[in-house]
Write a protein that holds these residues in place. Structure first.
Motif, short mmCIF file in Angstrom:
data_model
loop_
_atom_site.label_atom_id
_atom_site.label_comp_id
_atom_site.label_asym_id
_atom_site.label_seq_id
_atom_site.Cartn_x
_atom_site.Cartn_y
_atom_site.Cartn_z
N ARG A 103 1.08 -1.43 -0.31
CA ARG A 103 0.11 -0.17 0.20
C ARG A 103 1.13 1.15 -0.07
NH1 ARG A 103 -5.32 -1.03 1.36
NH2 ARG A 103 -5.93 -3.15 1.93
N VAL A 104 1.86 1.34 0.84
CA VAL A 104 2.78 2.51 0.92
C VAL A 104 4.10 1.83 1.08
CG1 VAL A 104 2.79 3.60 2.94
CG2 VAL A 104 2.88 4.57 1.83
N ARG A 105 4.88 2.82 0.34
CA ARG A 105 6.73 2.19 0.42
C ARG A 105 7.48 2.49 1.50
NH1 ARG A 105 7.43 4.66 -5.14
NH2 ARG A 105 8.64 6.32 -4.01
N ASN A 106 6.91 3.30 2.23
CA ASN A 106 7.54 3.54 3.55
C ASN A 106 6.25 3.66 4.74
OD1 ASN A 106 9.93 4.92 2.92
ND2 ASN A 106 8.65 6.15 1.62
N PRO A 107 6.12 2.45 4.89
CA PRO A 107 5.04 2.14 5.64
C PRO A 107 5.59 3.02 7.51
CG PRO A 107 6.23 0.49 5.74
CD PRO A 107 6.22 1.00 4.83
N ALA A 108 6.16 2.90 7.83
CA ALA A 108 7.14 2.45 9.27
C ALA A 108 7.38 4.40 9.58
CB ALA A 108 9.13 2.25 9.20
N TYR A 109 7.81 5.18 8.33
CA TYR A 109 7.40 6.42 8.97
C TYR A 109 5.91 6.77 8.55
CZ TYR A 109 12.42 5.67 7.27
OH TYR A 109 13.79 5.33 7.11
N ASP A 158 13.95 -4.01 -9.71
CA ASP A 158 12.91 -4.85 -9.14
C ASP A 158 12.25 -4.09 -7.82
OD1 ASP A 158 12.59 -7.49 -9.37
OD2 ASP A 158 14.06 -8.07 -7.92
N TYR A 159 13.37 -2.96 -7.58
CA TYR A 159 12.95 -1.92 -6.82
C TYR A 159 12.02 -0.75 -7.18
CZ TYR A 159 12.76 1.77 -3.29
OH TYR A 159 12.25 3.33 -2.45
N GLN A 160 12.63 -0.83 -8.99
CA GLN A 160 12.22 0.90 -10.04
C GLN A 160 11.07 0.35 -10.24
OE1 GLN A 160 14.98 0.68 -12.63
NE2 GLN A 160 16.31 1.87 -11.65
N ASP A 161 10.18 -1.69 -10.54
CA ASP A 161 8.96 -1.74 -10.54
C ASP A 161 7.76 -0.97 -9.27
OD1 ASP A 161 9.42 -2.55 -13.04
OD2 ASP A 161 10.15 -4.58 -12.60
N TYR A 162 8.79 -1.48 -7.84
CA TYR A 162 8.07 -1.86 -7.47
C TYR A 162 7.26 0.26 -7.26
CZ TYR A 162 7.01 -1.13 -2.01
OH TYR A 162 6.78 -0.81 -0.86
N CYS A 163 8.34 0.60 -7.25
CA CYS A 163 8.26 2.39 -6.95
C CYS A 163 7.50 2.55 -7.95
CB CYS A 163 9.79 2.99 -7.21
SG CYS A 163 10.79 3.00 -5.88
N ARG A 164 7.36 1.72 -9.15
CA ARG A 164 6.17 2.54 -10.26
C ARG A 164 4.94 2.27 -9.46
NH1 ARG A 164 10.32 1.90 -13.85
NH2 ARG A 164 10.12 -0.11 -14.40
N SER A 165 4.53 1.01 -9.20
CA SER A 165 2.95 0.67 -8.43
C SER A 165 2.71 1.29 -7.07
CB SER A 165 3.05 -0.94 -8.82
OG SER A 165 3.43 -1.44 -9.66
N VAL A 166 3.99 1.17 -6.01
CA VAL A 166 3.10 2.09 -4.98
C VAL A 166 3.70 3.39 -4.46
CG1 VAL A 166 3.43 1.11 -2.72
CG2 VAL A 166 3.16 -0.79 -4.07
N PRO A 167 2.85 3.81 -4.28
CA PRO A 167 3.37 5.10 -3.69
C PRO A 167 4.95 5.40 -2.49
CG PRO A 167 0.92 5.36 -3.18
CD PRO A 167 1.45 3.76 -4.07
N ARG A 168 4.96 6.74 -1.77
CA ARG A 168 6.18 6.96 -1.37
C ARG A 168 5.80 6.94 0.10
NH1 ARG A 168 9.66 11.49 -3.17
NH2 ARG A 168 10.65 10.32 -4.53
N TRP A 169 4.45 8.55 -0.01
CA TRP A 169 3.92 8.40 1.80
C TRP A 169 2.16 8.41 1.63
CZ3 TRP A 169 7.64 8.91 4.67
CH2 TRP A 169 9.16 10.05 3.82
N ILE A 170 1.82 8.03 0.73
CA ILE A 170 0.75 7.99 0.76
C ILE A 170 -0.58 7.19 0.01
CG2 ILE A 170 -2.39 9.24 0.56
CD1 ILE A 170 0.18 11.57 0.80
N PRO A 171 -1.18 6.14 1.28
CA PRO A 171 -0.99 4.65 1.61
C PRO A 171 -2.28 4.48 0.20
CG PRO A 171 -0.49 5.36 3.32
CD PRO A 171 -0.38 6.67 2.45
N ARG A 172 -1.65 3.54 -0.80
CA ARG A 172 -3.04 3.45 -1.56
C ARG A 172 -4.65 2.62 -1.00
NH1 ARG A 172 -0.87 0.65 -6.74
NH2 ARG A 172 -2.65 -0.13 -6.53
#
Length: 182
Positions: A103-109, A158-172
């Motif tokens: 849902r979000v790339r940075n869930p801990a933050y 793999d990380y680049q593909d992930y970044c294209r699908s999952v937002p950095r801060w606002i959860p999907r």
């Protein structure tokens, strides 16, 4: 390729140091940021509610409580899926993309900021609110200047593909499908 990464994460056991390192990291870093910092600012004393609305206390409590499962999932995934710790000195060996990471790339933050904002609202403390803003800015700078470049170098496409699908801060609202673990 990510399907293979996810499969591998479930076929081997994480090393003992990943469990221990994650516990130590959690007590020291998030424990200080979410516990000690707000305590030193607010002494956890209730002040009049922010904006004069008692409802803000309930919203704050809700934010804090709702953030806990996301933070717990982050910790568990770093150990069980990534075979590492959240500490940069003992990073994951595998790209972590399951659970809340769908849902979000940075869930801990995001969870830590929600816990800080929750405390600011619950205690009615502008100092904690300012602290949360400073921590959020620090997280953003750390993620964009260190963490993301490091993950790009380490996990490449793999990380680049992930970044294209999952937002950095606002959860999907809906999890990203390529990382579905069903």
């Amino acid at each position: 390729m990510l399907g293979t990464v996810m499969q591998q994460a479930h076929t081997t056991r994480p090393p003992l140091w990943a469990y221990l390192g994650t516990v130590v990291f959690t007590v020291v870093v998030p424990g200080s940021v979410v516990g000690l910092g707000p305590y030193l600012i607010s002494r956890w004393e209730l002040k009049p509610p922010l904006l004069g609305l008692g409802l803000t206390r309930w919203i704050g409590l809700g934010m804090f409580v709702i953030a806990i499962p996301a933070f717990a999932d982050f910790l568990a995934r770093f150990v069980l899926e990534g075979h590492g710790t959240p500490a940069p000195i003992a990073p994951t060996r595998r790209l972590v993309v399951g659970g809340v990471y769908r849902r979000v790339r940075n869930p801990a933050y995001v969870a830590v900021i929600a816990m800080l904002l929750g405390q600011a609202l619950f205690f009615g403390n502008l100092g904690v609110l300012e602290y949360a803003l400073a921590v959020a800015i620090g997280f953003h700078l750390f993620v964009t200047l260190y963490e993301e470049p490091t993950l790009r170098r380490t996990f490449g496409r793999d990380y680049q593909d992930y970044c294209r699908s999952v937002p950095r801060w606002i959860p999907r609202l809906r999890p990203a499908d390529p990382w579905d673990q069903r």
